[in-house]
Design an enzyme around this catalytic site. Structure first.
Site, PDB file in Angstrom:
ATOM      1  N   ASP A  10       0.870  -1.169   0.000  1.00  0.00           N
ATOM      2  CA  ASP A  10       0.000   0.000   0.000  1.00  0.00           C
ATOM      3  C   ASP A  10       0.918   1.234   0.000  1.00  0.00           C
ATOM      4  OD1 ASP A  10      -2.275   1.740   0.548  1.00  0.00           O
ATOM      5  OD2 ASP A  10      -1.456   1.858   2.581  1.00  0.00           O
ATOM      6  N   ASP A  12      -0.227   5.136   0.818  1.00  0.00           N
ATOM      7  CA  ASP A  12      -0.502   6.201   1.796  1.00  0.00           C
ATOM      8  C   ASP A  12      -0.541   5.640   3.207  1.00  0.00           C
ATOM      9  OD1 ASP A  12      -0.849   8.452  -0.026  1.00  0.00           O
ATOM     10  OD2 ASP A  12      -2.502   7.256  -0.803  1.00  0.00           O
ATOM     11  N   GLY A  53     -10.383   6.997  -1.072  1.00  0.00           N
ATOM     12  CA  GLY A  53     -10.376   7.710  -2.352  1.00  0.00           C
ATOM     13  C   GLY A  53     -10.696   9.178  -2.181  1.00  0.00           C
ATOM     14  N   THR A 124      -5.225   3.197  -3.246  1.00  0.00           N
ATOM     15  CA  THR A 124      -6.471   3.872  -3.602  1.00  0.00           C
ATOM     16  C   THR A 124      -6.197   5.221  -4.254  1.00  0.00           C
ATOM     17  OG1 THR A 124      -7.547   2.783  -1.761  1.00  0.00           O
ATOM     18  CG2 THR A 124      -8.590   4.763  -2.554  1.00  0.00           C
TER      19      THR A 124
END
Ligand code: XBP
Length: 267
Positions: A10, A12, A53, A124
């Site tokens: 991932d 962030d 998002g 995302t």
């Protein structure tokens, strides 16, 4: 027993602490530029992070915090355009070198690469944000270190839906048993777990109270030889920073949840 072939990261909160001083600040700068009297405080942003998002977060904020607001154009387009402004501000922040990688990230990536472990990204956030973060913090060719970069709207449903992980696995042409995931949120863990993947969670201030019961290991960061991590859940013995050897041991011990991996869900 499958051997460890790939690490999936991932972005962030996992590669870098981007949310509080990156994305949040960029949203607020976009609001100012658009002369919107909105401000996302650190506390409010923590709540808004429940929505994955940037575009989806703006829409949620409008619906729940600004119900009387009337956009100047079609709502979909308006949100898209505001989000584009936010991306510009976020890129500027990244280019100012204000958002470094978290401890241990560069070391683990480098070690994995040098031992032929494949790398991938599942985020995302939108693709340009990922590319700039990698280029600024690692090397101009760092995006090519990753065989698959799954980002933003490449899949229909964002985390906690497993779609982005199905997409990455399809790109890598690997079974989940051959991979390990690195995440920082409960949503990210849910997405990976539903795709049959085992996950190591590195918490941050926004996520440390979340439910990580299904993670293989929960630590506060990946650690460095001179900067040990703290183990919040799981067992790595006396280890105080993650190495490829430790990751292989964790992978060897893994037990997979009984989920069906639906490759047809990838787009
Ligand atoms: C990251 C996000 C993103 C960023 C904003 O989640 O939720 O929405 O906050 O990114 P994860 P964009 O780390 O689980 O992938 O504005 O680029 O959408």
């Amino acid at each position: 027993m499958a051997t460890l072939q790939a690490l999936i990261f991932d972005v962030d909160g996992t590669l870098a602490d981007t949310e509080r001083f990156g994305h949040r600040v960029a949203f607020n700068r976009a609001f100012s530029e658009w002369e919107l009297d909105w401000h996302w405080s650190i506390t409010l942003y923590g709540k808004l992070l429940n929505v994955s998002g940037g575009k989806e977060r703006i829409r949620h904020y409008l619906e729940h915090y600004q119900p009387d607001f009337v956009p100047s154009s079609d709502l979909e387009q308006w949100i898209h355009d505001l989000h584009q402004t936010k991306i510009t501000h976020y890129q500027a922040l990244l280019n100012q070198d204000t958002i470094p990688l978290r401890p241990g990230v560069q070391r683990v990536l480098t070690e994995a690469r040098s031992h032929g472990i494949r790398l991938a990204i599942s985020t995302t956030s939108v693709l340009p944000n990922v590319l700039t973060l990698l280029e600024k913090n690692l090397a101009s060719d760092a995006p090519q270190w990753f065989e698959a970069i799954a980002a933003g709207d490449m899949v229909k449903a964002k985390k906690p839906a497993p779609d982005i992980y199905h997409y990455v696995l399809a790109q890598l042409n690997l079974a989940p048993e051959s991979c390990l995931v690195f995440e920082d949120t409960e949503h990210g863990l849910q997405a990976a777990t539903q795709a049959g993947l085992e996950t190591i969670v590195t918490v941050n201030d926004y996520t440390q109270g979340q439910n990580f019961a299904r993670a293989r290991l929960v630590i506060d960061h990946l650690g460095e030889p001179d900067y040990p991590f703290h183990v919040l859940a799981g067992d790595v013995g006396a280890t105080s920073y993650l190495t490829l050897e430790v990751l292989k041991q964790l992978h060897h011990q893994q037990c997979y949840p009984p989920v069906a991996v639906d490759m047809a869900r990838t787009v």
